[in-house]
Write a protein that holds these residues in place. Sequence first.
Motif, PDB file in Angstrom:
ATOM      1  N   PHE A 172      48.531  19.258  28.317  1.00 39.66           N
ATOM      2  CA  PHE A 172      47.494  18.244  28.106  1.00 39.66           C
ATOM      3  C   PHE A 172      47.948  16.933  28.727  1.00 39.66           C
ATOM      4  O   PHE A 172      49.115  16.558  28.648  1.00 39.66           O
ATOM      5  CB  PHE A 172      47.245  18.041  26.609  1.00 39.66           C
ATOM      6  CG  PHE A 172      46.197  17.013  26.298  1.00 39.66           C
ATOM      7  CD1 PHE A 172      44.860  17.350  26.309  1.00 39.66           C
ATOM      8  CD2 PHE A 172      46.554  15.699  26.020  1.00 39.66           C
ATOM      9  CE1 PHE A 172      43.878  16.386  26.043  1.00 39.66           C
ATOM     10  CE2 PHE A 172      45.590  14.740  25.747  1.00 39.66           C
ATOM     11  CZ  PHE A 172      44.247  15.085  25.760  1.00 39.66           C
ATOM     12  N   SER A 225      43.347  11.289  27.107  1.00 41.31           N
ATOM     13  CA  SER A 225      43.089  10.552  25.873  1.00 41.31           C
ATOM     14  C   SER A 225      43.104  11.496  24.685  1.00 41.31           C
ATOM     15  O   SER A 225      42.467  12.558  24.717  1.00 41.31           O
ATOM     16  CB  SER A 225      41.724   9.856  25.950  1.00 41.31           C
ATOM     17  OG  SER A 225      41.707   8.914  27.003  1.00 41.31           O
ATOM     18  N   CYS A 226      43.821  11.103  23.661  1.00 41.17           N
ATOM     19  CA  CYS A 226      43.997  11.952  22.482  1.00 41.17           C
ATOM     20  C   CYS A 226      43.833  11.093  21.235  1.00 41.17           C
ATOM     21  O   CYS A 226      44.433  10.018  21.131  1.00 41.17           O
ATOM     22  CB  CYS A 226      45.395  12.570  22.538  1.00 41.17           C
ATOM     23  SG  CYS A 226      45.836  13.590  21.131  1.00 41.17           S
ATOM     24  N   LYS A 248      41.159  15.793  20.730  1.00 45.61           N
ATOM     25  CA  LYS A 248      40.937  15.024  21.954  1.00 45.61           C
ATOM     26  C   LYS A 248      40.136  13.753  21.674  1.00 45.61           C
ATOM     27  O   LYS A 248      39.790  13.443  20.537  1.00 45.61           O
ATOM     28  CB  LYS A 248      40.222  15.906  22.981  1.00 45.61           C
ATOM     29  CG  LYS A 248      40.984  17.166  23.353  1.00 45.61           C
ATOM     30  CD  LYS A 248      40.182  18.018  24.323  1.00 45.61           C
ATOM     31  CE  LYS A 248      40.847  19.343  24.585  1.00 45.61           C
ATOM     32  NZ  LYS A 248      40.052  20.183  25.515  1.00 45.61           N
ATOM     33  N   LYS A 249      39.855  13.031  22.749  1.00 44.81           N
ATOM     34  CA  LYS A 249      39.120  11.774  22.626  1.00 44.81           C
ATOM     35  C   LYS A 249      37.734  12.020  22.024  1.00 44.81           C
ATOM     36  O   LYS A 249      36.961  12.828  22.520  1.00 44.81           O
ATOM     37  CB  LYS A 249      38.967  11.133  24.003  1.00 44.81           C
ATOM     38  CG  LYS A 249      38.199   9.815  23.979  1.00 44.81           C
ATOM     39  CD  LYS A 249      38.076   9.244  25.384  1.00 44.81           C
ATOM     40  CE  LYS A 249      37.267   7.955  25.377  1.00 44.81           C
ATOM     41  NZ  LYS A 249      37.145   7.381  26.748  1.00 44.81           N
ATOM     42  N   GLU A 289      42.582  21.338  20.671  1.00 46.19           N
ATOM     43  CA  GLU A 289      43.460  22.325  21.295  1.00 46.19           C
ATOM     44  C   GLU A 289      44.545  22.702  20.305  1.00 46.19           C
ATOM     45  O   GLU A 289      44.984  21.875  19.507  1.00 46.19           O
ATOM     46  CB  GLU A 289      44.131  21.762  22.561  1.00 46.19           C
ATOM     47  CG  GLU A 289      43.247  21.681  23.766  1.00 46.19           C
ATOM     48  CD  GLU A 289      44.042  21.348  25.031  1.00 46.19           C
ATOM     49  OE1 GLU A 289      45.270  21.600  25.042  1.00 46.19           O
ATOM     50  OE2 GLU A 289      43.432  20.838  25.987  1.00 46.19           O
TER      51      GLU A 289
END
Length: 309
Positions: free
Chosen positions: A190, A193-194, A228-229, A262
């Motif tokens: 990955f 943006s997280c 995620k974002k 994820e």
Amino acid sequence: MHTMHTAFIINPVAGRQNAPEHTRQMTASGGLAPAAVKLYTPRRSGDAQEITARLGQRGEPCLVFACGGDGTLNEVVNGAFGYPCLTGGGLPFGTGNDFIAAFTSLDAARDLGRQLAGEDRLVDLIQVNGRVACNLCSCGFDADVAYQVGAFKRLPFVGGAMAYILSVLWRLLRKMPMQVQCAVDGRQVFSGSCTLAAIANGRSYGGGFLAAPHADLADGQLELVLVKKVGRLKFLQLVGSYRKGLHIQNGQVGKEYAQLVEAHSARSCTITASTQMPFVLNIDGECAPVTEATFQVLPGALRVRVPVR
């Protein structure tokens, strides 16, 4: 043959219960030989780890109970790591207690008789940035909230619950995602943006948030879960599902969450800030800003006492 001693390391400010008084009452009525019992009350951060390490240095078999929450347990685990003569245990008087809850009910864990009659098991640990964790590490939204709670608690007339609410509101008003790169077992999985990431040995944290409902404390694997974002509204909608563990179904990300979440199993994991902006790393409830964190599973690295049900 050495006699098994029992030590109680008591956090005097843990949770809502009077941990020192509860512990003294239990040890007085628990049938333990007074000569084989030691009670310790840490005065500052790091004391519990130092006390536990000194017990390990004696080389004598000792059952060491962390009487508090996940933070107290983390200190005891770090002190016990590397000393095979020590067995860790937890009398849960804190607000989280997620590690203990993975084995048994909290009522059973608060029963000293059940603890003493329990069995010992080997569990994995997480090695991270020079420390070890027994339950779960995280970064992003939840770690930021936990880190800021302490600052709000220092304000006049602000208690624990109010400090947490203020910290959540403060975090929602700030920029949501962090920019990170994540690798598992040396392979990048990955970049971008997280909103948050959990590196799990145990299943839950934060008093019952099932970040990794498929995690196993003794399988030699870590579970990386990435959110995620997402926008603020979508994030607030997702929180309920995340708490219940609905985002992971049968060990896989559920179809309705595939664009948002994820999940990866790994023996090692690295999270690196893509910019110079540090992120807050939570290690079993202890938080600090970092720019990189490396996680490695340590199979069967700790012996813990599990109470009878």
